[in-house]
Design a protein around this motif. Structure first.
Motif, PDB file in Angstrom:
ATOM      1  N   GLU A 150       0.973  -1.251   0.000  1.00  0.00           N
ATOM      2  CA  GLU A 150       0.104  -0.029  -0.031  1.00  0.00           C
ATOM      3  C   GLU A 150       1.046   1.058  -0.054  1.00  0.00           C
ATOM      4  OE1 GLU A 150      -3.612   1.304   2.705  1.00  0.00           O
ATOM      5  OE2 GLU A 150      -1.669   0.917   3.671  1.00  0.00           O
ATOM      6  N   PRO A 151       0.555   2.284  -0.644  1.00  0.00           N
ATOM      7  CA  PRO A 151       1.333   3.551  -0.766  1.00  0.00           C
ATOM      8  C   PRO A 151       1.177   4.281   0.815  1.00  0.00           C
ATOM      9  CG  PRO A 151      -0.904   3.792  -2.266  1.00  0.00           C
ATOM     10  CD  PRO A 151      -0.542   2.350  -1.584  1.00  0.00           C
ATOM     11  N   ARG A 152       2.275   4.874   1.061  1.00  0.00           N
ATOM     12  CA  ARG A 152       2.283   5.376   2.283  1.00  0.00           C
ATOM     13  C   ARG A 152       2.134   7.169   2.132  1.00  0.00           C
ATOM     14  NH1 ARG A 152       6.382   3.129   6.431  1.00  0.00           N
ATOM     15  NH2 ARG A 152       6.086   0.740   6.036  1.00  0.00           N
ATOM     16  N   SER A 153       1.933   7.668   3.274  1.00  0.00           N
ATOM     17  CA  SER A 153       1.912   9.127   3.083  1.00  0.00           C
ATOM     18  C   SER A 153       3.280   9.499   3.520  1.00  0.00           C
ATOM     19  CB  SER A 153       1.261   9.834   4.213  1.00  0.00           C
ATOM     20  OG  SER A 153       1.380   9.156   5.382  1.00  0.00           O
ATOM     21  N   ARG A 154       3.831  10.697   2.851  1.00  0.00           N
ATOM     22  CA  ARG A 154       5.284  11.090   2.977  1.00  0.00           C
ATOM     23  C   ARG A 154       5.438  11.540   4.375  1.00  0.00           C
ATOM     24  NH1 ARG A 154       3.319  13.126  -1.518  1.00  0.00           N
ATOM     25  NH2 ARG A 154       4.062  12.528  -3.519  1.00  0.00           N
ATOM     26  N   MET A 155       6.775  11.046   4.687  1.00  0.00           N
ATOM     27  CA  MET A 155       7.303  11.601   6.073  1.00  0.00           C
ATOM     28  C   MET A 155       7.305  13.076   6.035  1.00  0.00           C
ATOM     29  SD  MET A 155       7.984  10.587   8.946  1.00  0.00           S
ATOM     30  CE  MET A 155       7.963   8.721   9.159  1.00  0.00           C
ATOM     31  N   VAL A 156       7.838  13.497   4.983  1.00  0.00           N
ATOM     32  CA  VAL A 156       8.017  15.063   5.057  1.00  0.00           C
ATOM     33  C   VAL A 156       6.685  15.774   5.502  1.00  0.00           C
ATOM     34  CG1 VAL A 156       7.786  15.550   2.688  1.00  0.00           C
ATOM     35  CG2 VAL A 156       9.020  17.142   4.178  1.00  0.00           C
ATOM     36  N   ASP A 157       5.618  15.128   4.968  1.00  0.00           N
ATOM     37  CA  ASP A 157       4.102  15.801   5.431  1.00  0.00           C
ATOM     38  C   ASP A 157       3.757  15.879   6.759  1.00  0.00           C
ATOM     39  OD1 ASP A 157       4.172  16.296   2.534  1.00  0.00           O
ATOM     40  OD2 ASP A 157       2.528  14.773   2.262  1.00  0.00           O
ATOM     41  N   TRP A 158       4.214  14.592   7.289  1.00  0.00           N
ATOM     42  CA  TRP A 158       3.957  14.320   8.740  1.00  0.00           C
ATOM     43  C   TRP A 158       4.959  15.374   9.568  1.00  0.00           C
ATOM     44  CZ3 TRP A 158       0.048  12.378  11.070  1.00  0.00           C
ATOM     45  CH2 TRP A 158      -0.601  11.280  10.351  1.00  0.00           C
ATOM     46  N   CYS A 159       6.033  15.553   9.173  1.00  0.00           N
ATOM     47  CA  CYS A 159       7.153  16.403   9.719  1.00  0.00           C
ATOM     48  C   CYS A 159       6.484  17.851   9.627  1.00  0.00           C
ATOM     49  CB  CYS A 159       8.431  16.430   9.290  1.00  0.00           C
ATOM     50  SG  CYS A 159       9.375  14.877   9.493  1.00  0.00           S
ATOM     51  N   LEU A 160       5.835  18.103   8.601  1.00  0.00           N
ATOM     52  CA  LEU A 160       5.405  19.488   8.469  1.00  0.00           C
ATOM     53  C   LEU A 160       4.185  19.753   9.430  1.00  0.00           C
ATOM     54  CD1 LEU A 160       5.586  19.995   4.569  1.00  0.00           C
ATOM     55  CD2 LEU A 160       6.727  21.429   6.314  1.00  0.00           C
ATOM     56  N   ALA A 161       3.372  18.643   9.384  1.00  0.00           N
ATOM     57  CA  ALA A 161       2.219  18.930  10.255  1.00  0.00           C
ATOM     58  C   ALA A 161       2.534  18.846  11.806  1.00  0.00           C
ATOM     59  CB  ALA A 161       1.355  17.672   9.979  1.00  0.00           C
ATOM     60  N   GLY A 162       3.627  17.949  12.069  1.00  0.00           N
ATOM     61  CA  GLY A 162       4.071  18.103  13.470  1.00  0.00           C
ATOM     62  C   GLY A 162       4.830  19.376  13.885  1.00  0.00           C
ATOM     63  N   ALA A 163       5.546  20.040  12.812  1.00  0.00           N
ATOM     64  CA  ALA A 163       6.038  21.182  13.094  1.00  0.00           C
ATOM     65  C   ALA A 163       4.793  22.234  13.451  1.00  0.00           C
ATOM     66  CB  ALA A 163       6.821  21.717  12.013  1.00  0.00           C
ATOM     67  N   MET A 164       3.933  22.304  12.553  1.00  0.00           N
ATOM     68  CA  MET A 164       2.675  23.223  12.836  1.00  0.00           C
ATOM     69  C   MET A 164       2.129  23.065  14.217  1.00  0.00           C
ATOM     70  SD  MET A 164       1.360  25.763  11.177  1.00  0.00           S
ATOM     71  CE  MET A 164       0.423  26.653  12.571  1.00  0.00           C
ATOM     72  N   ALA A 165       1.861  21.742  14.495  1.00  0.00           N
ATOM     73  CA  ALA A 165       1.399  21.515  15.934  1.00  0.00           C
ATOM     74  C   ALA A 165       2.504  21.902  17.094  1.00  0.00           C
ATOM     75  CB  ALA A 165       1.078  19.930  16.066  1.00  0.00           C
ATOM     76  N   ALA A 166       3.717  21.807  16.582  1.00  0.00           N
ATOM     77  CA  ALA A 166       4.451  22.123  17.551  1.00  0.00           C
ATOM     78  C   ALA A 166       4.404  23.811  17.744  1.00  0.00           C
ATOM     79  CB  ALA A 166       5.882  21.737  17.373  1.00  0.00           C
ATOM     80  N   ILE A 167       4.183  24.461  16.672  1.00  0.00           N
ATOM     81  CA  ILE A 167       4.136  25.958  16.880  1.00  0.00           C
ATOM     82  C   ILE A 167       3.010  26.179  17.434  1.00  0.00           C
ATOM     83  CG2 ILE A 167       3.448  28.104  15.429  1.00  0.00           C
ATOM     84  CD1 ILE A 167       5.101  27.065  13.253  1.00  0.00           C
ATOM     85  N   CYS A 168       1.769  25.578  17.388  1.00  0.00           N
ATOM     86  CA  CYS A 168       0.548  25.893  18.346  1.00  0.00           C
ATOM     87  C   CYS A 168       0.792  25.645  19.569  1.00  0.00           C
ATOM     88  CB  CYS A 168      -0.380  25.110  17.796  1.00  0.00           C
ATOM     89  SG  CYS A 168      -1.180  25.520  16.103  1.00  0.00           S
ATOM     90  N   ALA A 169       1.588  24.300  20.011  1.00  0.00           N
ATOM     91  CA  ALA A 169       1.835  24.284  21.467  1.00  0.00           C
ATOM     92  C   ALA A 169       2.804  25.076  22.013  1.00  0.00           C
ATOM     93  CB  ALA A 169       2.524  22.775  21.667  1.00  0.00           C
ATOM     94  N   GLY A 170       3.764  25.503  21.151  1.00  0.00           N
ATOM     95  CA  GLY A 170       4.878  26.591  21.612  1.00  0.00           C
ATOM     96  C   GLY A 170       4.208  27.871  21.884  1.00  0.00           C
ATOM     97  N   TYR A 171       2.980  28.240  21.109  1.00  0.00           N
ATOM     98  CA  TYR A 171       2.253  29.345  21.196  1.00  0.00           C
ATOM     99  C   TYR A 171       1.850  29.553  22.567  1.00  0.00           C
ATOM    100  CZ  TYR A 171      -1.375  32.972  20.106  1.00  0.00           C
ATOM    101  OH  TYR A 171      -2.224  33.997  20.039  1.00  0.00           O
ATOM    102  N   VAL A 172       0.874  28.393  22.854  1.00  0.00           N
ATOM    103  CA  VAL A 172       0.318  28.371  24.261  1.00  0.00           C
ATOM    104  C   VAL A 172       1.442  28.458  25.421  1.00  0.00           C
ATOM    105  CG1 VAL A 172      -0.884  26.741  25.784  1.00  0.00           C
ATOM    106  CG2 VAL A 172      -1.459  26.681  23.446  1.00  0.00           C
ATOM    107  N   ALA A 173       2.333  27.703  25.214  1.00  0.00           N
ATOM    108  CA  ALA A 173       3.506  27.988  26.325  1.00  0.00           C
ATOM    109  C   ALA A 173       4.096  29.428  26.158  1.00  0.00           C
ATOM    110  CB  ALA A 173       4.664  26.827  25.892  1.00  0.00           C
ATOM    111  N   GLY A 174       4.129  29.998  25.283  1.00  0.00           N
ATOM    112  CA  GLY A 174       4.702  31.471  25.137  1.00  0.00           C
ATOM    113  C   GLY A 174       3.543  32.214  25.653  1.00  0.00           C
TER     114      GLY A 174
END
Lengths: 503, 206
Positions: B93-117
């Motif tokens: 089965e085709p997989r989703s790209r790891m880079v996409d997950w990293c980008l999504a994770g980075a955006m989620a981290a920005i959101c979490a960092g914003y809350v901490a900020g």
């Protein structure tokens, strides 16, 4: 039936420049609040309430009704354009409104939302005026078991908004129920899932959950898309206007969703959000193209908006005739009546018939003003859709955060918004639908409250749910609805399978 | 459970991150099952206080949470069984790209960092930094645009919520913008000056 002579007197009562100006001001303020995430209709009414102390009763009610009616519609503008429901009532509108905007049909979605709101508002007000005494007497027959049965019926909506997989929809609903249980237990006040954090005692706010479920996943998804894209992407396109033929083609949808919304509106404690989802569900159930729901269909927007705006008129009926407010906003409206020396209850109609009809006429006036202001908002929207997503979605993230914080002035809501947002994004990647989560979150506390009240009344016996015709009827309807939804889903799946084999 | 057949049968080795895969379904189902079981056996006994007189009754505060956890476990088990069957049948089965997950994770981290900020630096300052960072993440490279939005948006929101809607904004651990609150005094003084000078000006004009 309507007393036309009294209605004439009511018309002369409200046709003064003060009353009309107050109503228009209420509509403008309600629209502003509606399109601002975090500011809810109840907040707008409460902020305006002190101003009414120095007004005549009809002028103050005109101002508050203008806000009440418009804030419900206003929430759909941001839901359609930026996937952020301005008010909780707009969550169901987002399901098809936002995909329509992404397809470049923003204008049609906004116009359909406006015209469906106006149509349902007018129809439901006519219903409320016509059956005012009848509804008042029926509402008295609704005790805890009957309301429980109505909620059980409403919960069958979950299967209808589960998209391709009912199983995934039910799992999402379970999570929604569990999140709704955070805070104090509604009967004993015991702490549940608070983990010793005092801010959890009040539970999760509905707007926090909705912004988390719908806005944050969209921001994350757009970030991935924007980072990879070399081109400048705009929010969307206004696209063509809604034609009169298109508007007319959804008349059965308006009628069905208005009836459903009016029923829920007349029952105390349910409010606009369940009515919006019921309207959406009814639209899908009777649609010739149920597969298009969730992908951007005008019928979905029409059903949801007709459902939530149909609540306004009928919600005033139990408030004025029985002194039972249908939701928090009508509770504040009731307070305004009391401040002006009017006593909501069975005698209000006998003592103040001119005023009572005046209130219903003011609903019509508010709707006319809503049409004017709403059209202006749609004209302004063409500037918004030209904004590149690279600017719009960072701004949306900040607005969503301020809006979520502003609701209760607690950081726990902001933290929960981000947490639910990340969960919502993970759900989105596996096509686990967010709508059942939202419905379960809205209806869960109501369901538990009525269930446990009923069990206390019956000393734990389930027989109480089968002792009244109303509850039996709604429980049977719930069963039929659930079975029918599963059957229709299976049949649609079957037809898809057949198509796959054929292809 | 339906699946996007076109994407599942695609010859591409990667699929869009929004396209569900059988592998992803197995992981999601296992996580849901874990949540249901952990909720029933670990969380509810620990985090739901039940008065003694209601233990074991349908009126207990723990009754409905338990029912929901049982339902969640049962539904998740069904989902798991179905998704394992699909996973076995899916082949390569085709997989989703790891880079996409990293980008999504980075955006989620920005959101979490914003809350901490927000907790550390306050809502206004954290919003300015977050909107600037997010604009850059979204591909906006014009510094003038980033700076303008990062200054005007949080300032406007601060003024609207704190001064007009009178909403108490969160008090940060490090109150970086605290000294700026002294400007409120200048604002008040300016308002008083204008209010007093207008009638005087009108008198002179007369």
């Amino acid at each position: 039936m309507i007393d036309w002579a009294v209605l004439g007197d009511s018309l002369s009562l409200i046709m003064t420049w003060q009353v009309l100006a107050a109503c228009f001001a209420g509509v403008v303020w309600g629209m502003f609040v509606g399109v601002t995430p975090g500011l809810t209709g109840i907040m707008a009414v409460v902020i305006a309430l002190p101003m009414t102390f120095f007004m005549e009763a009809e002028t103050s009610i005109a101002l508050l009704l203008g806000i009440y009616v418009t804030a419900i519609y206003g929430g759909s503008v941001t839901a359609i354009m930026i996937a952020t429901p301005g008010t909780p009532n707009a969550a169901a509108t987002l399901l098809d409104g936002y995909p329509l905007a992404q397809k470049g049909k923003t204008r049609q979605a906004l116009e359909m939302a406006l015209y469906a709101s106006l149509t349902a508002g007018i129809l439901s007000t006519v219903i409320a005026m016509t059956v005012f005494p009848v509804v008042a007497s029926i509402a008295l027959d609704f005790g805890a078991p009957e309301v429980f049965a109505v909620i059980v019926f409403s919960i069958t909506i979950i299967a209808g908004v589960s998209g391709d997989s009912i199983l995934k929809g039910l799992i999402a609903a379970c999570f929604g129920f569990l999140i709704a249980m955070i805070g104090q237990d509604p009967i004993h006040g015991s702490s549940r899932f608070t983990f010793g954090i005092p801010d959890f005692q009040a539970g999760m706010h509905i707007l926090t959950i909705l912004v988390g479920l719908f806005t944050i996943p969209e921001v994350i998804a757009r970030a991935v898309e924007a980072f990879k894209s070399k081109e400048k992407i705009t929010v969307g396109e206004m696209g063509p206007a809604l034609t009169f033929k298109q508007y007319l083609s959804y008349w059965p949808t308006y009628a069905r969703s208005t009836l459903g919304g009016s029923l829920l509106g007349a029952l105390p404690g349910l409010g606009g959000s369940p009515a919006a989802f019921l309207g959406y569900f009814l639209a899908k159930r009777f649609s010739k193209t149920p597969r298009e729901f969730g992908k951007g269909t005008l019928e979905g927007v029409a059903g949801a908006e007709a459902g939530n705006n149909a609540v306004c008129g009928p919600a005033l009926v139990p408030m004025m005739s029985l002194g039972i407010p249908g939701d928090t906003t009508t509770a504040v409206l009731m307070g305004a009546l009391v401040i002006h020396g009017l006593s909501p209850g069975p005698l209000l109609f006998d003592n103040e018939p001119v005023f009572v009809y005046g209130v219903f006429l003011l609903l019509f006036v508010s709707l006319i003003f809503l049409g004017i202001v709403g059209t202006g908002v749609i004209r302004v929207a063409k500037w918004v859709v030209r904004i590149p997503t690279s600017i719009m979605f960072p701004v949306v993230l900040i607005l969503a955060t301020y809006g979520t914080y502003a609701v209760r002035s607690t950081m726990v809501d902001v933290i929960a918004m981000v947490g639910v947002g990340i969960l919502g994004y993970l759900m989105r990647t596996q096509k686990i639908p967010a709508a059942p989560f939202a419905i379960a979150f809205i209806l869960g506390p109501l369901l538990e409250n009525e269930l446990r009240k009923s069990l206390i009344i019956s000393s734990g016996s389930l027989d109480i749910f089968f002792q009244s015709g109303i509850s039996i009827t709604f429980l049977i309807l719930a069963l039929v609805s659930a079975v029918l939804t599963v059957y229709l889903h299976w049949r649609l799946e079957g037809s898809d399978a057949a198509r796959m084999i054929r292809d | 459970m339906s699946r996007d057949v076109s994407s599942a049968n695609s010859t591409n080795s990667h699929v869009d991150i929004d396209t569900p895969t059988a592998r992803g379904d197995v992981v999601a189902a296992a996580l849901c099952l874990g949540c249901g079981l952990a909720g029933y056996f670990l969380v509810i006994p620990d985090a739901v206080y039940v008065p003694k007189s209601f233990i074991g009754t349908a009126n207990s505060p723990a009754f409905l949470p338990k029912v929901i956890c049982i339902m969640l476990s049962a539904l998740s088990a069904t989902y798991l069984v179905k998704s394992i069957a699909q996973f076995r049948g899916a082949g390569d089965e085709p997989r989703s790209r790891m880079v996409d997950w990293c980008l999504a994770g980075a955006m989620a981290a920005i959101c979490a960092g914003y809350v901490a900020g927000i907790l550390v630096f306050g809502l206004t300052f954290a919003s300015a930094v977050c909107v600037a960072g997010t604009l850059y993440f979204f591909g906006e490279r014009r510094l003038a645009v980033i700076a303008t939005i990062a200054v005007i948006l949080p300032s406007f929101l601060w003024y609207f919520f704190a001064k007009i809607a009178i909403i108490l904004l969160p008090t940060p651990v490090l109150n970086i913008l605290g000294p700026f609150s002294a400007l409120d005094g200048f604002g008040d003084a300016a308002r008083v000056l204008v209010a007093q000078s207008l009638p005087m000006a009108a008198g002179w004009a007369a």
